[in-house]
Design a protein around this motif. Structure first.
Motif, mmCIF file in Angstrom:
data_model
loop_
_atom_site.group_PDB
_atom_site.id
_atom_site.type_symbol
_atom_site.label_atom_id
_atom_site.label_comp_id
_atom_site.label_asym_id
_atom_site.label_seq_id
_atom_site.Cartn_x
_atom_site.Cartn_y
_atom_site.Cartn_z
ATOM 1 N N THR A 116 0.808 -1.292 0.085
ATOM 2 C CA THR A 116 -0.108 0.066 0.067
ATOM 3 C C THR A 116 0.892 1.283 -0.102
ATOM 4 O OG1 THR A 116 -1.718 -1.167 1.283
ATOM 5 C CG2 THR A 116 -1.732 1.322 1.180
ATOM 6 N N ASP A 117 0.539 2.096 -1.065
ATOM 7 C CA ASP A 117 1.389 3.499 -0.864
ATOM 8 C C ASP A 117 0.575 4.401 0.199
ATOM 9 O OD1 ASP A 117 2.224 5.988 -1.427
ATOM 10 O OD2 ASP A 117 1.931 6.071 -3.658
ATOM 11 N N LEU A 118 1.031 4.122 1.261
ATOM 12 C CA LEU A 118 0.296 4.737 2.517
ATOM 13 C C LEU A 118 0.405 6.564 2.440
ATOM 14 C CD1 LEU A 118 -1.339 4.246 4.934
ATOM 15 C CD2 LEU A 118 0.846 4.305 6.245
ATOM 16 N N ALA A 119 1.746 6.857 1.796
ATOM 17 C CA ALA A 119 1.803 8.328 1.781
ATOM 18 C C ALA A 119 0.829 8.905 0.620
ATOM 19 C CB ALA A 119 3.400 8.497 1.353
ATOM 20 N N PHE A 121 -1.743 7.784 -0.403
ATOM 21 C CA PHE A 121 -3.286 7.436 0.231
ATOM 22 C C PHE A 121 -3.492 8.588 1.292
ATOM 23 C CE2 PHE A 121 -6.154 6.217 3.580
ATOM 24 C CZ PHE A 121 -7.124 5.094 2.796
ATOM 25 N N ALA A 122 -2.547 8.926 2.042
ATOM 26 C CA ALA A 122 -2.692 10.030 3.070
ATOM 27 C C ALA A 122 -3.066 11.416 2.112
ATOM 28 C CB ALA A 122 -1.851 10.091 4.119
ATOM 29 N N ARG A 123 -2.234 11.634 1.177
ATOM 30 C CA ARG A 123 -2.342 12.878 0.220
ATOM 31 C C ARG A 123 -3.608 13.111 -0.220
ATOM 32 N NH1 ARG A 123 2.889 11.618 -1.221
ATOM 33 N NH2 ARG A 123 2.029 10.530 -3.310
ATOM 34 N N ARG A 124 -4.148 11.859 -0.590
ATOM 35 C CA ARG A 124 -5.751 11.735 -1.458
ATOM 36 C C ARG A 124 -6.444 12.282 -0.445
ATOM 37 N NH1 ARG A 124 -4.526 12.608 -6.626
ATOM 38 N NH2 ARG A 124 -3.134 11.080 -7.479
ATOM 39 N N TYR A 125 -6.372 11.864 0.939
ATOM 40 C CA TYR A 125 -7.427 12.222 1.733
ATOM 41 C C TYR A 125 -7.201 13.606 2.695
ATOM 42 C CZ TYR A 125 -9.935 7.973 0.749
ATOM 43 O OH TYR A 125 -10.784 7.289 -0.188
ATOM 44 N N GLY A 126 -6.136 14.389 2.176
ATOM 45 C CA GLY A 126 -6.137 15.654 2.682
ATOM 46 C C GLY A 126 -4.949 15.384 3.777
ATOM 47 N N PHE A 127 -4.305 14.843 4.140
ATOM 48 C CA PHE A 127 -3.264 14.677 5.185
ATOM 49 C C PHE A 127 -2.099 15.024 4.464
ATOM 50 C CE2 PHE A 127 -6.411 11.641 6.472
ATOM 51 C CZ PHE A 127 -6.469 11.807 7.785
ATOM 52 N N ARG A 128 -1.958 16.623 4.459
ATOM 53 C CA ARG A 128 -0.720 17.242 3.710
ATOM 54 C C ARG A 128 0.521 17.551 4.840
ATOM 55 N NH1 ARG A 128 -2.350 16.877 -1.380
ATOM 56 N NH2 ARG A 128 -4.529 17.606 -1.833
ATOM 57 N N GLY A 129 1.659 17.175 4.255
ATOM 58 C CA GLY A 129 2.745 17.308 4.962
ATOM 59 C C GLY A 129 3.197 16.016 5.678
ATOM 60 N N THR A 130 2.483 15.100 5.519
ATOM 61 C CA THR A 130 2.914 13.707 6.134
ATOM 62 C C THR A 130 3.927 12.653 5.645
ATOM 63 O OG1 THR A 130 0.817 12.808 5.353
ATOM 64 C CG2 THR A 130 0.528 13.970 7.242
ATOM 65 N N ASP A 131 4.146 13.185 4.341
ATOM 66 C CA ASP A 131 5.006 12.154 3.577
ATOM 67 C C ASP A 131 6.383 11.887 4.218
ATOM 68 O OD1 ASP A 131 3.333 12.634 1.613
ATOM 69 O OD2 ASP A 131 4.775 12.508 -0.153
ATOM 70 N N LYS A 132 7.173 12.826 4.874
ATOM 71 C CA LYS A 132 8.301 12.369 5.458
ATOM 72 C C LYS A 132 8.295 11.469 6.741
ATOM 73 C CE LYS A 132 12.545 14.607 7.424
ATOM 74 N NZ LYS A 132 13.111 15.782 7.550
ATOM 75 N N TRP A 137 8.405 6.093 9.282
ATOM 76 C CA TRP A 137 7.933 4.905 10.070
ATOM 77 C C TRP A 137 7.804 3.709 9.210
ATOM 78 C CZ3 TRP A 137 6.717 3.254 14.463
ATOM 79 C CH2 TRP A 137 5.936 2.134 14.960
ATOM 80 N N LEU A 138 7.513 3.681 8.028
ATOM 81 C CA LEU A 138 7.458 2.585 7.273
ATOM 82 C C LEU A 138 8.914 1.956 7.051
ATOM 83 C CD1 LEU A 138 5.113 3.283 4.376
ATOM 84 C CD2 LEU A 138 4.389 1.899 6.448
ATOM 85 N N ARG A 139 9.877 2.722 6.960
ATOM 86 C CA ARG A 139 11.101 2.246 6.653
ATOM 87 C C ARG A 139 11.634 1.753 8.221
ATOM 88 N NH1 ARG A 139 13.065 6.453 4.397
ATOM 89 N NH2 ARG A 139 13.395 7.789 6.621
ATOM 90 N N HIS A 140 11.160 2.246 9.307
ATOM 91 C CA HIS A 140 11.484 1.574 10.344
ATOM 92 C C HIS A 140 11.004 0.356 10.685
ATOM 93 C CE1 HIS A 140 11.640 0.933 14.862
ATOM 94 N NE2 HIS A 140 10.422 1.064 14.754
ATOM 95 N N VAL A 141 9.722 0.283 10.348
ATOM 96 C CA VAL A 141 9.144 -1.272 10.480
ATOM 97 C C VAL A 141 9.742 -2.224 9.272
ATOM 98 C CG1 VAL A 141 6.860 -2.419 9.923
ATOM 99 C CG2 VAL A 141 7.061 -0.123 10.729
ATOM 100 N N HIS A 142 10.011 -1.721 8.281
ATOM 101 C CA HIS A 142 10.562 -2.810 7.121
ATOM 102 C C HIS A 142 12.006 -3.060 7.517
ATOM 103 C CE1 HIS A 142 7.208 -3.232 4.283
ATOM 104 N NE2 HIS A 142 6.766 -2.208 4.793
ATOM 105 N N ARG A 143 12.862 -2.351 8.326
ATOM 106 C CA ARG A 143 14.083 -2.790 8.842
ATOM 107 C C ARG A 143 14.120 -3.827 9.732
ATOM 108 N NH1 ARG A 143 16.909 3.380 9.303
ATOM 109 N NH2 ARG A 143 17.609 3.556 6.940
ATOM 110 N N TYR A 156 9.660 -1.215 -6.232
ATOM 111 C CA TYR A 156 11.261 -1.603 -5.897
ATOM 112 C C TYR A 156 12.038 -0.398 -5.914
ATOM 113 C CZ TYR A 156 15.505 -4.426 -5.561
ATOM 114 O OH TYR A 156 16.459 -5.002 -5.206
ATOM 115 N N LYS A 157 11.963 0.390 -7.039
ATOM 116 C CA LYS A 157 12.756 1.580 -7.435
ATOM 117 C C LYS A 157 12.635 2.627 -6.200
ATOM 118 C CE LYS A 157 14.147 4.900 -10.759
ATOM 119 N NZ LYS A 157 13.824 6.304 -10.208
ATOM 120 N N GLN A 158 11.241 2.939 -5.966
ATOM 121 C CA GLN A 158 10.713 3.744 -4.924
ATOM 122 C C GLN A 158 11.298 3.296 -3.563
ATOM 123 O OE1 GLN A 158 6.575 4.006 -3.772
ATOM 124 N NE2 GLN A 158 6.436 6.165 -3.845
#
Length: 397
Positions: A116-119, A121-132, A137-143, A156-158
């Motif tokens: 899921t492209d959570l970032a 998804f958040a942009r589409r629902y008006g949660f601006r400035g949350t990408d970083k 958080w996702l990088r922390h979980v996947h590590r 993969y590239k992303q």
């Protein structure tokens, strides 16, 4: 092998994550493995013969049909009781983070599936400035996982550019028996296109991130009838924007397969898909596909062979692609046949066995090189090594 599946979404909620998890569980059952599911409730007590442990869930603001599982202490307790060989983290965010943390404490490897492209998804629902924050958080979980499986080259590239470690490709399967051209229904076609119109359809969740409103550019294309399959929070708005379209609602099983195969052209509009299973199902149904040149569809659609790609959100380009196919029946037939050929080998059996190989590899990599430095029970490792490279139990010597 004992596999604990910790998933951010499960039945009765139907979406890409749920569907993939169900196919994985069905494959584990076919291959004779044992599994446990941990998922946000409410939900079933079992699936494919495996027990389901439900944890409390909360609906997202503005999108209550998406339930976020709460990372309670029950996650680690239930995992310890089950004693898995590997933990499968399906689209991990909150509940998946608890599963990853518990697996590390137990000395058990985990495989995370990025879906899921959570970032976005958040942009589409008006949660601006949350990408970083989201990506951090996702990088922390996947590590915490031994391996992260991604569904497309774009994803993969992303993730690679954002510093996610241990990446490997794992694409989705498709049920080519269920989705096939022979499901075409002339009765349904007569109902939807009584004057012989070209049926151009969309299948998916009716939500902001899918950009279904782009279909408005097709409303006045001559001899074209729009068909929309799905439900979601944007349905009322879309019905108002597309008053002449046929809205069929949520379909599954054979009714969904019939709807796909009865179309002439399949159109996907959302640019944020990590894979896009709907495109693959449409191709298995023998349809040419028009989709954005972004995300998962780039791997699935071969321009001028199985369909056309347009610049994301470009309504003029979308319209031009559909008009070209609507006006050329021979082209639709040829590209539709090529679509079917391009995906019919991607069975869930083949994809499931590929996943089992990932499980076996991370278990071998996680095994102690010498001595009992890691808290991995010898009996658990013995279970892992009973299985050959294709995920099936090896024959006794």
């Amino acid at each position: 092998m004992r596999v604990a599946v910790v998933t951010e979404s499960f039945l009765p909620r139907v979406n890409g994550v749920t569907n993939s998890v169900c196919r994985v569980l069905e494959h584990l059952e076919r291959r004779g493995h044992e599994a446990l599911i941990i998922a946000p409730g409410p939900g079933p007590e079992a699936y494919a013969g495996f027990p389901v442990t439900v944890v409390p869930g909360v609906g997202l603001p503005g999108y209550n049909s998406f339930v976020l599982g709460l990372p309670t202490k029950a996650v680690e307790r239930r995992l310890r009781e089950f004693a898995p060989d590997v933990v499968h983290l399906a689209s991990p965010v909150a509940l998946g983070a608890a599963g990853a943390r518990a697996a590390r404490k137990m000395g058990v490897p985990s495989v995370a599936v990025f879906q899921t492209d959570l970032a976005g998804f958040a942009r589409r629902y008006g949660f601006r400035g949350t990408d970083k924050t989201i990506w951090s958080w996702l990088r922390h979980v996947h590590r915490q996982a031994a391996r992260t499986l991604v569904p497309s080259s774009a994803t993969y590239k992303q993730l690679d550019e954002r510093g996610f470690p241990g990446l490997a490709m794992w694409r989705r399967g498709v049920d080519a028996e269920r989705f096939q051209p022979s499901r075409r229904s002339e009765a349904l076609r007569r109902e939807l296109a009584p004057n012989g119109e070209v049926l151009v359809g969309f299948v998916g969740r009716l939500a902001s991130e899918k950009r279904v409103e782009l279909l408005a550019c097709l409303a006045d294309v001559p001899n074209v009838k729009l068909v929309v399959v799905g439900e979601g929070p944007a349905e009322k708005k879309l019905r108002s924007m597309l008053p002449d379209a046929a809205f069929l609602g949520f379909l599954d099983g054979q009714r969904l397969a019939e709807a796909y195969a009865s179309l002439d052209v399949f159109v996907h509009t959302g640019p944020d898909e990590t894979f896009c299973q709907a495109v693959q199902e449409a191709m298995a149904s023998g349809l040419p596909v028009v989709a954005p040149a972004a995300g998962g569809p780039v791997d699935l659609v071969t321009p001028e062979e199985t369909g056309l790609l347009f610049e994301p959100n470009d309504m003029d380009a979308l319209r031009a692609c559909v008009v070209r196919l609507a006006e050329d029946a021979e082209l639709r037939t040829r590209w539709g046949a090529a679509s079917r050929l391009s995906v019919e080998h991607r069975s869930w059996t083949a994809v499931g066995d590929e996943l089992l190989r990932h499980y076996a590899e991370v278990c071998r990599e996680h095994a102690p090189r010498s001595g009992p430095q890691l808290p991995v029970p010898a009996a658990r490792l013995a279970r892992v090594y009973e299985f050959g490279g294709d995920g099936q139990k090896a024959a006794a010597a």
